[in-house]
Design an enzyme around this catalytic site. Structure first.
Site, PDB file in Angstrom:
ATOM      1  N   ARG A   1      39.008  64.905  51.531  1.00  0.00           N
ATOM      2  CA  ARG A   1      38.751  65.620  50.586  1.00  0.00           C
ATOM      3  C   ARG A   1      40.021  66.131  49.762  1.00  0.00           C
ATOM      4  O   ARG A   1      40.968  66.665  50.305  1.00  0.00           O
ATOM      5  CB  ARG A   1      38.081  67.004  50.993  1.00  0.00           C
ATOM      6  CG  ARG A   1      37.748  68.004  50.070  1.00  0.00           C
ATOM      7  CD  ARG A   1      37.129  69.192  50.954  1.00  0.00           C
ATOM      8  NE  ARG A   1      36.677  70.319  49.771  1.00  0.00           N
ATOM      9  CZ  ARG A   1      37.237  71.141  49.399  1.00  0.00           C
ATOM     10  NH1 ARG A   1      38.715  71.231  49.820  1.00  0.00           N
ATOM     11  NH2 ARG A   1      36.915  72.182  48.623  1.00  0.00           N
TER      12      ARG A   1
ATOM     13  N   LYS B   1      47.616  72.073  51.080  1.00  0.00           N
ATOM     14  CA  LYS B   1      47.571  73.014  51.825  1.00  0.00           C
ATOM     15  C   LYS B   1      48.666  73.678  52.381  1.00  0.00           C
ATOM     16  O   LYS B   1      49.687  72.729  52.092  1.00  0.00           O
ATOM     17  CB  LYS B   1      46.230  72.751  53.136  1.00  0.00           C
ATOM     18  CG  LYS B   1      44.980  72.852  52.727  1.00  0.00           C
ATOM     19  CD  LYS B   1      44.018  72.727  53.654  1.00  0.00           C
ATOM     20  CE  LYS B   1      42.481  72.745  53.217  1.00  0.00           C
ATOM     21  NZ  LYS B   1      41.502  72.490  54.060  1.00  0.00           N
TER      22      LYS B   1
END
Ligand code: HH2
Length: 280
Positions: free
Chosen positions: A253, A217
């Protein structure tokens, strides 16, 4: 998903399989069912406990797609994959129609970045009897990074997730089927993401298994200018996954399954040798 792992064990690893043209780190790579299937099986072989299949990008600025389009992208993969793996399969969608089609095709988990926010979603989740991941997001993907604001991000995220869990429970979702996720990068600045990562033990203490999605991210690039390309964020992704494991999250995840499994195994072994037990 079963409940969180026993003390001393590493979190489960959820591998990301995006069948989207526009996902932020891997969009367009898995355009055919064959390519997506090969990728999913590679993540299975690399040690993923769960395979998370997504047909709509939630990256900042992403445009929504119709339910029919999303089903058209994800269902052929689910149908092909289900007989080939014993791993749990997850559908990453906020649309009840997509979740229903996926669970009927063998998905075990409804991963919903809107925390069952669509009309009728909590009741449907109860009827489907699947596991549900309730994630926090401020705003919506198209605009969520414009100006995220919180007075106390950790407290507000915990309150939201507790309330959504209550909604799911009231609709009939079994308690042991509910997972919570702080939604790293979903309407959050760097400071918000760091506060949530630092505050994971508080979220874990709510008593539900916690899923953490920090892989590749953008906050990683904000900390390391060398990580502008999402493919150059492995180090930061591993650091976040390891921090999550120490805080007691039940699953992470990730895009880089083999590397994450290895990092988690090594950390778990070191912590066991030190006599450390995560706060679960
Ligand atoms: N992050 C993304 C998508 N789905 N689901 C959960 N529960 N938690 C997350 O943090 C999460 C998620 C975004 O990552 P990715 O799937 O790689 O990208 P895109 O949304 O662009 O497809």
């Amino acid at each position: 998903m079963t409940a969180g792992p026993a003390a001393g064990r590493r979190p489960q690893v959820m591998g990301v399989v995006n069948v989207t043209p526009d996902s932020f780190s891997d969009g367009g790579r898995l355009a055919s069912v064959e390519a997506a299937l090969a990728h999913a099986l590679a993540l299975d072989a690399a040690g993923a406990d769960i395979l998370d299949i997504g047909g709509e990008s939630t990256r900042p600025g992403a445009e929504p797609v119709s339910a029919a389009e999303e089903i058209g992208r994800t269902l052929p993969l689910l149908v092909a994959l289900r007989p080939l793996t014993r791993r749990r399969l997850s559908i990453d969608t906020c649309k009840p129609e997509v979740a229903q089609a996926a669970v009927e095709a063998g998905a075990d988990i409804w991963n919903d970045v809107t925390a069952l926010g669509a009309p009728g979603a909590p009741g449907l989740a109860a009827r489907l009897g699947c596991q549900v991941v309730l994630m926090h997001m401020q705003g919506e993907p198209r605009t969520m990074q414009a100006a995220p604001h919180y007075d106390d991000v950790l407290a507000e995220v915990c309150t939201f997730l507790r309330e959504r869990a209550e909604v799911a429970l009231s609709a009939g979702v079994a308690r042991d089927r509910i997972w919570l996720d702080p939604g790293i990068g979903f309407g959050k600045t760097l400071e918000h993401n760091l506060a949530l990562l630092a505050g994971l033990p508080t979220l874990v203490a709510l008593g539900f298994p916690v899923l953490l999605g920090a892989s590749r991210k953008r906050f990683i690039a904000a900390l390391d200018p060398g990580g502008q390309d999402p493919g150059e964020r492995l180090g930061g992704s591993l650091a976040a996954a390891l921090a999550g494991a120490r805080a007691g999250v039940a699953a992470v995840r990730v895009h880089d399954v083999a590397q994450t499994v290895q990092a988690l195994e090594v950390q778990a072994a070191i912590l066991a040798a030190e006599g450390f037990s995560p706060a679960r």
